[in-house]
Design a protein around this motif. Structure first.
Motif, PDB file in Angstrom:
ATOM      1  N   PRO A 102       0.813  -1.233   0.000  1.00 11.52           N
ATOM      2  CA  PRO A 102       0.000   0.000   0.000  1.00 11.52           C
ATOM      3  C   PRO A 102       0.837   1.269   0.000  1.00 11.52           C
ATOM      4  O   PRO A 102       0.414   2.285  -0.559  1.00 11.52           O
ATOM      5  CB  PRO A 102      -0.831  -0.124   1.284  1.00 11.52           C
ATOM      6  CG  PRO A 102      -0.119  -1.104   2.137  1.00 11.52           C
ATOM      7  CD  PRO A 102       0.553  -2.054   1.205  1.00 11.52           C
ATOM      8  N   PHE A 149      -4.599   4.529   0.907  1.00 13.77           N
ATOM      9  CA  PHE A 149      -3.507   3.558   0.927  1.00 13.77           C
ATOM     10  C   PHE A 149      -2.595   3.746   2.146  1.00 13.77           C
ATOM     11  O   PHE A 149      -2.073   2.763   2.684  1.00 13.77           O
ATOM     12  CB  PHE A 149      -2.701   3.643  -0.373  1.00 13.77           C
ATOM     13  CG  PHE A 149      -3.411   3.035  -1.550  1.00 13.77           C
ATOM     14  CD1 PHE A 149      -3.709   1.685  -1.589  1.00 13.77           C
ATOM     15  CD2 PHE A 149      -3.806   3.826  -2.622  1.00 13.77           C
ATOM     16  CE1 PHE A 149      -4.373   1.121  -2.662  1.00 13.77           C
ATOM     17  CE2 PHE A 149      -4.474   3.269  -3.700  1.00 13.77           C
ATOM     18  CZ  PHE A 149      -4.756   1.918  -3.724  1.00 13.77           C
ATOM     19  N   THR A 158      -4.434   2.144   4.824  1.00 11.53           N
ATOM     20  CA  THR A 158      -4.378   0.689   4.642  1.00 11.53           C
ATOM     21  C   THR A 158      -3.112   0.124   5.289  1.00 11.53           C
ATOM     22  O   THR A 158      -3.152  -0.892   5.993  1.00 11.53           O
ATOM     23  CB  THR A 158      -4.401   0.327   3.156  1.00 11.53           C
ATOM     24  OG1 THR A 158      -5.622   0.794   2.563  1.00 11.53           O
ATOM     25  CG2 THR A 158      -4.300  -1.181   2.948  1.00 11.53           C
ATOM     26  N   LEU A 186      -7.649  -4.762   2.259  1.00 16.42           N
ATOM     27  CA  LEU A 186      -8.398  -3.561   1.894  1.00 16.42           C
ATOM     28  C   LEU A 186      -9.710  -3.417   2.655  1.00 16.42           C
ATOM     29  O   LEU A 186     -10.338  -2.351   2.594  1.00 16.42           O
ATOM     30  CB  LEU A 186      -8.684  -3.553   0.389  1.00 16.42           C
ATOM     31  CG  LEU A 186      -7.472  -3.538  -0.532  1.00 16.42           C
ATOM     32  CD1 LEU A 186      -7.917  -3.491  -1.991  1.00 16.42           C
ATOM     33  CD2 LEU A 186      -6.549  -2.367  -0.221  1.00 16.42           C
TER      34      LEU A 186
END
Length: 389
Positions: free
Chosen positions: A94, A142, A145, A172
């Motif tokens: 990520p 991201f 994440t 995710l």
């Protein structure tokens, strides 16, 4: 302080300073996009000037924020190589996506938006700023994440002494992510809205000639702040009910302190925004007695957001990856106190200076007001006047 505490302090300081830029970026990007869309639809000069003025502030914050983000990446190799070795195959994915989204897509569309004034077709130009907003939110997704994986290492198994990604979907849809992402976006909107409110209050209290400009900006900021604080509080409490790291704060006094200030501050702000500012939205621009209060409230969303981030990270201690890797094991072997102290001083000084420069430049633009001489895109329009819309 020993090496471990110094390294933790370094990451806390640089992470908190970088987060200040991120908040304003996430808050201002959609507001500038909405202003530009209004201008494209109505053609009113007021909406054009609002787009240019608040767009300048967004650009300054974005440009300096990019530099502070680079420091975060360096530290994973410099101070936390144990994390990279143990979980780099999962944690790095990520982060790589965030780099591609932030440095390539977001920067590309932002460049098209900046240099497209007077050149691009009207709706293509509008689409660029909306893509800037979308990629900024993608970048935040991201990053969260990666952070959520540290909070709750879902989708990975231990293989050969290292974590290996086995379920990208689980990464995710991590419970530590699905509530934290809208929580952070709400905090960004709340912060961006309060910056509009505070800046407008400053100008209106000075009896600016741009009364309509800053009256509309203040109303936009109040509505945005109300939406932002509602989303922030809702998803903040949802994180407590998510079941990730149960009892995280009950035995961690260090995390309870920033968490307590953040929660109580959020409650107070909710009361102010939802029960004072929003009901009085039509009167606030004329209430000069209220303007000093609105100006004083402007920096507090930044403080509350940093406190929340610190509570999230400190509450995970002593784990770098929850119940998988300790912070001590994640530290780079061979580091000395002198080495970390030097990098701590250097990073903090540079990022602190950038933060000061950022807010000084923003304050100067706000003090100057929406003049036309240095407006965003003005030079490009002078070179291609036939393509303006």
């Amino acid at each position: 302080m020993d090496v471990l505490d110094l390294a933790r302090t370094q990451f806390a300081a640089t992470g908190s300073l970088h987060f200040l830029f991120v908040l304003l970026t996430l808050g201002l990007a959609p507001l500038v996009a909405i202003m530009h869309t209004r201008w494209a639809r109505t053609g009113l000069p007021l909406h054009e000037r609002m787009t240019r003025f608040w767009g300048q502030i967004y650009l300054i914050n974005y440009a300096l924020g990019i530099v502070t983000g680079l420091v975060m990446e360096f530290q994973f190799g410099l101070a936390w190589s144990g994390l990279s070795h143990y979980a780099g195959d999962v944690f790095g994915a990520p982060l790589a996506m965030e780099t591609l989204v932030a440095f390539f897509l977001e920067s590309t569309f932002l460049g098209l938006w900046i240099f497209g004034w007077g050149r691009l077709p009207k709706w293509a130009h509008v689409a660029c700023i909306w893509m800037v907003t979308a990629t900024a939110y993608g970048s935040a997704f991201f990053i969260l994440t990666a952070n959520a994986f540290l909070q709750n290492p879902a989708g990975a198994v231990l293989s050969g002494g290292r974590l290996e990604l086995t379920d990208f979907g689980a990464l995710l849809t991590n419970d530590a992510l699905v509530y934290a992402f809208p929580h952070v976006l709400g905090a960004g909107l709340f912060t961006g809205g309060m910056v509009l409110v505070g800046a407008s209050a400053y100008q209106l209290r000075r009896r600016t000639a741009e009364v309509e400009f800053f009256t509309r900006s203040m109303k936009t900021g109040v509505i945005t702040a109300a939406i932002g604080i509602t989303v922030t509080v809702m998803f903040g409490y949802a994180q407590f009910a998510a079941g990730v790291q149960p009892g995280k704060f009950s035995g961690n006094a260090a995390a309870a302190v920033p968490l307590g200030f953040m929660v109580e501050g959020g409650h107070l702000f909710s009361l102010i925004v939802l029960f004072f500012m929003l009901p009085c939205i039509r009167l606030l621009p004329r209430w000069r007695w209220a303007h000093p209060l609105l100006i004083a409230l402007t920096p507090l969303p930044f403080v509350l957001a940093v406190l929340g981030w610190l509570a999230r990270e400190i509450g995970r201690q002593p784990w770098m990856i929850w119940e998988r890797l300790t912070v001590a094991d994640a530290l780079t072997p061979g580091l000395t106190s002198g080495m970390v102290t030097a990098s701590l001083a250097g990073f903090t000084a540079v990022l602190g200076l950038l933060a000061v420069v950022d807010y000084v430049l923003i304050a100067r633009i706000i003090r100057r007001g929406p003049g036309d001489d240095l407006s965003l895109g003005a030079a490009g329009e002078r070179r291609a006047p036939a393509l303006t819309y």
